[in-house]
Write a protein that holds these residues in place. Structure first.
Motif, PDB file in Angstrom:
ATOM      1  N   ASN A 204      13.910 -12.099  14.493  1.00 53.57           N
ATOM      2  CA  ASN A 204      13.364 -10.780  14.823  1.00 53.57           C
ATOM      3  C   ASN A 204      13.653  -9.802  13.690  1.00 53.57           C
ATOM      4  OD1 ASN A 204      14.318  -7.993  16.729  1.00 53.57           O
ATOM      5  ND2 ASN A 204      12.218  -8.683  16.561  1.00 53.57           N
ATOM      6  N   PHE A 205      12.589  -9.443  12.939  1.00 52.13           N
ATOM      7  CA  PHE A 205      12.732  -8.502  11.826  1.00 52.13           C
ATOM      8  C   PHE A 205      12.257  -7.102  12.180  1.00 52.13           C
ATOM      9  CE2 PHE A 205      12.819 -12.527   9.513  1.00 52.13           C
ATOM     10  CZ  PHE A 205      13.845 -12.297   8.611  1.00 52.13           C
ATOM     11  N   GLY A 206      11.565  -6.919  13.296  1.00 56.28           N
ATOM     12  CA  GLY A 206      11.122  -5.590  13.698  1.00 56.28           C
ATOM     13  C   GLY A 206       9.615  -5.413  13.613  1.00 56.28           C
ATOM     14  N   LYS A 207       9.133  -4.441  14.360  1.00 51.57           N
ATOM     15  CA  LYS A 207       7.694  -4.217  14.467  1.00 51.57           C
ATOM     16  C   LYS A 207       7.073  -3.792  13.143  1.00 51.57           C
ATOM     17  CE  LYS A 207       4.248  -1.858  17.330  1.00 51.57           C
ATOM     18  NZ  LYS A 207       4.025  -0.947  18.487  1.00 51.57           N
ATOM     19  N   SER A 208       7.775  -2.980  12.374  1.00 51.34           N
ATOM     20  CA  SER A 208       7.220  -2.532  11.094  1.00 51.34           C
ATOM     21  C   SER A 208       6.964  -3.713  10.161  1.00 51.34           C
ATOM     22  CB  SER A 208       8.165  -1.529  10.420  1.00 51.34           C
ATOM     23  OG  SER A 208       8.233  -0.331  11.144  1.00 51.34           O
ATOM     24  N   GLN A 209       7.929  -4.635  10.102  1.00 57.50           N
ATOM     25  CA  GLN A 209       7.767  -5.809   9.246  1.00 57.50           C
ATOM     26  C   GLN A 209       6.629  -6.701   9.754  1.00 57.50           C
ATOM     27  OE1 GLN A 209      10.279  -3.701   7.730  1.00 57.50           O
ATOM     28  NE2 GLN A 209      11.075  -4.332   9.704  1.00 57.50           N
ATOM     29  N   ALA A 210       6.488  -6.786  11.084  1.00 58.85           N
ATOM     30  CA  ALA A 210       5.397  -7.579  11.657  1.00 58.85           C
ATOM     31  C   ALA A 210       4.039  -6.985  11.279  1.00 58.85           C
ATOM     32  CB  ALA A 210       5.553  -7.660  13.172  1.00 58.85           C
ATOM     33  N   LEU A 211       3.923  -5.661  11.382  1.00 57.76           N
ATOM     34  CA  LEU A 211       2.668  -5.016  10.999  1.00 57.76           C
ATOM     35  C   LEU A 211       2.390  -5.211   9.503  1.00 57.76           C
ATOM     36  CD1 LEU A 211       2.876  -1.690  13.039  1.00 57.76           C
ATOM     37  CD2 LEU A 211       1.261  -3.566  13.399  1.00 57.76           C
ATOM     38  N   HIS A 212       3.428  -5.096   8.692  1.00 60.12           N
ATOM     39  CA  HIS A 212       3.253  -5.280   7.252  1.00 60.12           C
ATOM     40  C   HIS A 212       2.697  -6.675   6.950  1.00 60.12           C
ATOM     41  CE1 HIS A 212       4.452  -6.109   3.067  1.00 60.12           C
ATOM     42  NE2 HIS A 212       4.366  -4.798   2.884  1.00 60.12           N
ATOM     43  N   ALA A 213       3.247  -7.697   7.607  1.00 58.01           N
ATOM     44  CA  ALA A 213       2.770  -9.063   7.399  1.00 58.01           C
ATOM     45  C   ALA A 213       1.316  -9.208   7.853  1.00 58.01           C
ATOM     46  CB  ALA A 213       3.664 -10.043   8.148  1.00 58.01           C
ATOM     47  N   GLY A 214       0.985  -8.602   8.995  1.00 56.17           N
ATOM     48  CA  GLY A 214      -0.393  -8.663   9.477  1.00 56.17           C
ATOM     49  C   GLY A 214      -1.361  -7.939   8.570  1.00 56.17           C
ATOM     50  N   PHE A 215      -0.945  -6.797   8.056  1.00 52.36           N
ATOM     51  CA  PHE A 215      -1.803  -6.025   7.147  1.00 52.36           C
ATOM     52  C   PHE A 215      -2.074  -6.812   5.861  1.00 52.36           C
ATOM     53  CE2 PHE A 215      -0.305  -1.653   8.936  1.00 52.36           C
ATOM     54  CZ  PHE A 215      -1.106  -1.859  10.050  1.00 52.36           C
ATOM     55  N   GLU A 216      -1.076  -7.537   5.378  1.00 50.48           N
ATOM     56  CA  GLU A 216      -1.269  -8.323   4.162  1.00 50.48           C
ATOM     57  C   GLU A 216      -2.337  -9.397   4.341  1.00 50.48           C
ATOM     58  OE1 GLU A 216       2.386  -9.970   2.665  1.00 50.48           O
ATOM     59  OE2 GLU A 216       2.520  -8.346   1.190  1.00 50.48           O
ATOM     60  N   LYS A 217      -2.407  -9.969   5.544  1.00 50.62           N
ATOM     61  CA  LYS A 217      -3.336 -11.075   5.790  1.00 50.62           C
ATOM     62  C   LYS A 217      -4.697 -10.611   6.299  1.00 50.62           C
ATOM     63  CE  LYS A 217      -0.322 -14.295   4.811  1.00 50.62           C
ATOM     64  NZ  LYS A 217      -0.485 -15.195   3.641  1.00 50.62           N
ATOM     65  N   ALA A 218      -4.810  -9.382   6.774  1.00 49.58           N
ATOM     66  CA  ALA A 218      -6.057  -8.906   7.378  1.00 49.58           C
ATOM     67  C   ALA A 218      -7.207  -8.919   6.372  1.00 49.58           C
ATOM     68  CB  ALA A 218      -5.855  -7.499   7.930  1.00 49.58           C
ATOM     69  N   GLN A 219      -8.392  -9.320   6.842  1.00 50.57           N
ATOM     70  CA  GLN A 219      -9.568  -9.420   5.988  1.00 50.57           C
ATOM     71  C   GLN A 219     -10.750  -8.598   6.495  1.00 50.57           C
ATOM     72  OE1 GLN A 219     -10.531 -13.567   5.423  1.00 50.57           O
ATOM     73  NE2 GLN A 219      -8.428 -14.127   4.940  1.00 50.57           N
ATOM     74  N   GLY A 220     -10.639  -8.016   7.667  1.00 45.86           N
ATOM     75  CA  GLY A 220     -11.748  -7.264   8.244  1.00 45.86           C
ATOM     76  C   GLY A 220     -11.966  -5.926   7.560  1.00 45.86           C
ATOM     77  N   ASP A 221     -13.180  -5.396   7.705  1.00 47.52           N
ATOM     78  CA  ASP A 221     -13.471  -4.061   7.175  1.00 47.52           C
ATOM     79  C   ASP A 221     -12.678  -2.984   7.916  1.00 47.52           C
ATOM     80  OD1 ASP A 221     -15.375  -5.152   5.430  1.00 47.52           O
ATOM     81  OD2 ASP A 221     -16.914  -5.094   6.983  1.00 47.52           O
ATOM     82  N   VAL A 222     -12.448  -3.230   9.202  1.00 49.99           N
ATOM     83  CA  VAL A 222     -11.665  -2.322  10.040  1.00 49.99           C
ATOM     84  C   VAL A 222     -10.522  -3.121  10.650  1.00 49.99           C
ATOM     85  CG1 VAL A 222     -11.665  -0.864  12.104  1.00 49.99           C
ATOM     86  CG2 VAL A 222     -13.632  -0.834  10.548  1.00 49.99           C
ATOM     87  N   VAL A 223      -9.329  -2.548  10.635  1.00 46.74           N
ATOM     88  CA  VAL A 223      -8.152  -3.200  11.202  1.00 46.74           C
ATOM     89  C   VAL A 223      -7.736  -2.443  12.460  1.00 46.74           C
ATOM     90  CG1 VAL A 223      -5.748  -3.862  10.832  1.00 46.74           C
ATOM     91  CG2 VAL A 223      -7.393  -4.014   8.945  1.00 46.74           C
ATOM     92  N   ILE A 224      -7.632  -3.166  13.557  1.00 49.51           N
ATOM     93  CA  ILE A 224      -7.177  -2.596  14.826  1.00 49.51           C
ATOM     94  C   ILE A 224      -5.783  -3.122  15.119  1.00 49.51           C
ATOM     95  CG2 ILE A 224      -7.632  -2.359  17.301  1.00 49.51           C
ATOM     96  CD1 ILE A 224      -9.859  -1.131  15.741  1.00 49.51           C
ATOM     97  N   THR A 225      -4.849  -2.239  15.422  1.00 50.53           N
ATOM     98  CA  THR A 225      -3.527  -2.678  15.876  1.00 50.53           C
ATOM     99  C   THR A 225      -3.391  -2.372  17.355  1.00 50.53           C
ATOM    100  OG1 THR A 225      -2.484  -0.567  15.289  1.00 50.53           O
ATOM    101  CG2 THR A 225      -2.467  -2.310  13.623  1.00 50.53           C
TER     102      THR A 225
END
Length: 316
Positions: free
Chosen positions: A69-90
Motif C-alpha cells: 500500500n503506497f497510497g492513493k496519490s501514487q496509485a493515481l500517478h501510476a494510472g495517469f502514466e499508463k492512460a491513453q484516452g483523450d479524456v481521463v476520468i478518475t
C-alpha cells in the motif's frame, strides 16, 4: 481512444464486478472507445484476482498491482502514466461515484474546452459530524488558500484532458489538490459539476478523521510549494535578511550607546539586547543558509520511483 477510466482501490473486491459492468454499459451505450485501469494499492483481499478475471473477459480492462500500500496519490500517478484516452476520468471503486456522470463530464472536456472538471457531491450520504462538517471546513480553507473556486476538492470523480494528467506530478498525499496542481502547471480552465453521491454498498470507508488533519497539513505544504517551491531562497532569504537586520540593529544600538552615550554603564554582555542581537543574527544566517541549501537540492534532486509495481495486466 476516447476515455481512460482510472480507478485506485484498496480491498474493494465486492464492488469491482458491479462497477465494471456499470462502466462498460455506459461506454457501450454512448459508443465510446475506452479503457478501465484498476490500480490495486496493496489489497489484502481478492481484489487483484477479480481484476484479473475481468481483464480476461474484457480486454479494455487493465490492471496495475502495487507491491504494498503506497497510497492513493501514487496509485493515481501510476494510472495517469499508463492512460491513453483523450479524456481521463478518475473515480473511486466503492460505487459511491456514479458512472452515469461520465458522458457529461466527457462533453465538458471535449466540447466546452475545460482542462479539468471536478465532481461536487452537493448532497451527501455520509455522517454529518464525522465527514460533512470537516469536509466543508477543509474545502473552504482550500478555496481561500489556493484561489481555485471548487466546492468539493475531495470528490474522487473528476475528468481531465489528457495533457493535464501527463504534465502534473501527483505525489505524497496530494491527490486532494490535483485541481491546484493543475492550476499551478498552467491548466486554468477548471470547472465543477454537481454529481450524484451514493451510499456505500459494500465494505467500510478507508478514510477516517485523520485524513482531514493530513489534508490541512498538505494544504500548508501545497501553499508553500505553489509560492516558493521553485524559489525557496525568496522565502528563507527574505526571512534571513529581516532577522539579521533586526539583530544588527540591536548590535549597532548597543555599540553606539556604549561608545558615545553611556561609556561607564553596564557591560554589553550584561544587557538583554546583546542576546537578542546575537540570537536574531544567528537565526537570520541559518535562514539564509537554508535558502541556499533549498536551491541546491531543487537543482540536483534525482527522479525517484515512489512505488513498486508487482503485476500488470493488458498494459504495454
Amino acid at each position: 481512444m476516447n476515455i481512460s477510466v482510472v480507478i485506485p482501490l484498496l480491498n474493494e473486491q465486492d464492488s469491482l464486478t458491479e462497477l465494471h459492468d456499470w462502466i462498460a454499459k455506459v461506454m457501450q451505450s454512448n459508443h465510446f472507445s475506452y479503457e478501465i485501469i484498476f490500480i490495486d494499492d496493496g489489497s489484502t483481499d481478492d481484489s487483484w484476482k477479480t481484476i484479473a478475471q475481468l481483464s480476461e473477459k474484457n480486454k479494455s480492462v487493465k490492471g496495475i498491482r502495487f507491491l504494498k500500500n503506497f497510497g492513493k496519490s501514487q496509485a493515481l500517478h501510476a494510472g495517469f502514466e499508463k492512460a491513453q484516452g483523450d479524456v481521463v476520468i478518475t473515480m473511486d471503486a466503492d460505487l459511491q461515484d456514479n458512472p452515469d456522470e461520465i458522458p457529461e463530464l466527457y462533453s465538458m472536456i471535449v466540447n466546452d474546452g475545460f482542462d479539468l472538471v471536478s465532481g461536487w457531491k452537493k448532497k451527501r450520504y455520509d455522517s454529518v459530524i464525522s465527514k460533512n462538517l470537516p469536509s466543508k471546513l477543509f474545502n473552504w480553507a482550500a478555496r481561500k488558500t489556493s484561489g481555485v473556486k471548487l466546492h468539493d476538492f475531495n470528490c474522487g470523480l473528476k475528468a481531465y484532458h489528457i495533457d493535464v494528467v501527463k504534465n502534473i506530478d501527483v505525489n505524497g498525499e496530494m491527490h486532494r489538490y490535483i485541481p491546484v496542481l493543475s492550476k499551478n502547471a498552467g491548466f486554468t480552465k477548471i470547472s465543477e459539476k454537481i454529481v450524484q453521491h451514493q451510499a456505500r454498498k459494500y465494505g467500510e470507508t478507508k478514510f477516517g478523521m485523520n485524513r482531514f488533519i493530513h489534508g490541512f497539513l498538505d494544504l500548508i505544504t501545497i501553499w508553500f510549494l505553489s509560492r516558493f517551491g521553485k524559489r525557496p531562497m525568496h522565502l528563507f532569504g527574505a526571512l534571513g535578511v529581516i532577522m539579521f537586520a533586526i539583530g544588527f540593529g540591536f548590535a549597532l544600538y548597543l555599540g553606539v550607546d556604549k561608545l558615545f552615550l553611556n561609556p561607564s554603564g553596564r557591560l554589553i554582555t550584561q544587557r538583554p539586547q546583546f542576546y537578542i542581537a546575537l540570537s536574531t543574527m544567528i537565526i537570520g544566517t541559518q535562514f539564509f543558509v537554508a535558502g541556499f541549501l533549498g536551491e541546491i537540492v531543487l537543482r540536483n534532486r534525482p527522479d525517484k520511483k515512489r512505488y513498486l509495481i508487482k503485476d500488470e495486466l493488458n498494459l504495454n
